[in-house]
Design an enzyme around this catalytic site. Structure first.
Site, mmCIF file in Angstrom:
data_model
loop_
_atom_site.group_PDB
_atom_site.id
_atom_site.type_symbol
_atom_site.label_atom_id
_atom_site.label_comp_id
_atom_site.label_asym_id
_atom_site.label_seq_id
_atom_site.Cartn_x
_atom_site.Cartn_y
_atom_site.Cartn_z
ATOM 1 N NE ARG A 20 -3.527 -2.417 2.895
ATOM 2 C CZ ARG A 20 -2.985 -3.420 3.442
ATOM 3 N NH1 ARG A 20 -1.994 -3.666 3.886
ATOM 4 N NH2 ARG A 20 -4.101 -4.536 3.490
ATOM 5 C CE LYS A 63 -5.932 -0.959 5.077
ATOM 6 N NZ LYS A 63 -7.300 -1.324 4.487
ATOM 7 C CG HIS A 70 -5.910 -8.943 1.678
ATOM 8 N ND1 HIS A 70 -6.025 -9.424 0.218
ATOM 9 C CD2 HIS A 70 -5.943 -7.576 1.309
ATOM 10 C CE1 HIS A 70 -6.146 -8.279 -0.682
ATOM 11 N NE2 HIS A 70 -5.867 -7.382 0.172
#
Length: 314
Positions: A166, A190, A286
């Site tokens: 990202r 994240k 993910h």
């Protein structure tokens, strides 16, 4: 914690402000959400509180499921996208669940709140030829104008496409996250989740070429940042987006994508090359395989090739 919105109007009526501030603080401290995510959650909650205020509610304990459903229905009637409705419903479920767990309300009216299912729309992506042309032209530009900025831009493009990071992860990279011996990079994603991503030879070569001249741009304000801007501090995500848009604009027929488009292209090309979905999930960071399935796609040509190779009646 710094409030995502400091205005009294944005914070809503007085009866909601204390709970709003406490919830956002808990999200920051317990879930380590980014400032961007906190602003999004704050905006979602503010919209709901304004709706409840118009209904005459003066406390969250007065809110029922019909109130929440009318809020979602009102937004849907104004043409709000399903993905936005889904995110806002999730934010409200999280908020009311927190209110109930912390004893602020006797029951949770949001448990049964549902939003429209999100469509599985595939984002546009680069084909492999366009990716090669984009990188080749960036490298040619270095040959014509061998400046620190030109080397940095090539390294940025190569790393985005090679690692699928990202843009926030790339901008946040520090020098001690690079493993030069094994050509690996530790990425902080994240929720402060760390993953290790291999870096291909062309990308590592470009990265090393940039690091050789990094000191000509970096100032003390850069700290240990791998990538720095022209003013010498850690590079801003907006600058990275401009670099990607400019690079793709020079490739005839290529879609106008940002850094996230290169992340998607990396995942797609891995699948086209035979990588399994679990490996792609780990590389992208993910938490759910379902996210990877939505985020990536396999071309019809590869599916047909697999069918013809494996099916006994192909």
């Amino acid at each position: 914690m710094n409030e995502p919105s400091s205005s009294d109007d944005a914070a809503g009526p007085g009866w909601a402000r204390a709970a709003r501030a406490d919830w956002l603080c808990s999200l920051e401290l317990d879930q380590h959400l980014s400032a961007h995510s906190l602003r999004a959650y704050a905006g979602d909650l503010d919209g709901l509180v304004q709706h409840l205020d118009r209904l005459g509610r003066t406390g969250f304990e007065q809110v029922g499921l019909p109130d929440l459903r009318s809020w979602l229905a009102n937004q849907q009637s104004r043409g709000m996208q399903r993905s936005t409705l889904q995110r806002r419903a999730a934010a409200v479920r999280g908020f009311f669940g927190w209110l109930h767990r912390t004893g602020r309300i006797p029951h949770d009216p949001a448990q049964a709140l549902r939003s429209p299912r999100r469509g599985r729309r595939l984002p546009p992506t680069l084909d492999q030829r366009d990716a090669e042309r984009m990188l080749s032209r960036a490298i040619e530009a270095v040959g014509a104008d061998d400046t620190p900025v030109a080397r940095r831009d090539v390294a940025l493009l190569e790393m985005l496409y090679a690692c699928g990071t990202r843009v926030s992860e790339l901008c946040g990279l520090d020098l001690d996250q690079l493993d030069g011996e094994r050509h690996l990079v530790r990425v902080l994603g994240k929720g402060d989740k760390e993953r290790v991503v291999p870096v291909g030879r062309p990308a590592w070569t470009a990265l090393q070429a940039w690091l050789d001249v990094r000191g000509r741009l970096a100032t003390p304000a850069a700290g240990a940042a791998v990538f720095v801007g022209e003013r010498g501090a850690r590079i801003d995500p907006r600058v990275v987006r401009r670099i990607v848009h400019r690079a793709l604009a020079g490739v005839e027929g290529a879609p106008d994508l940002g850094p996230h488009g290169l992340r998607h292209a990396m995942a797609t090309h891995l699948l086209e090359g035979g990588a399994d979905l679990r490996s792609v999930q780990e590389l992208l960071g993910h938490s759910s395989l379902a996210t990877t399935q939505i985020y990536t796609h396999v071309t019809t040509d590869r599916l047909r090739a697999a069918f013809e190779q494996a099916h006994p009646r192909a």
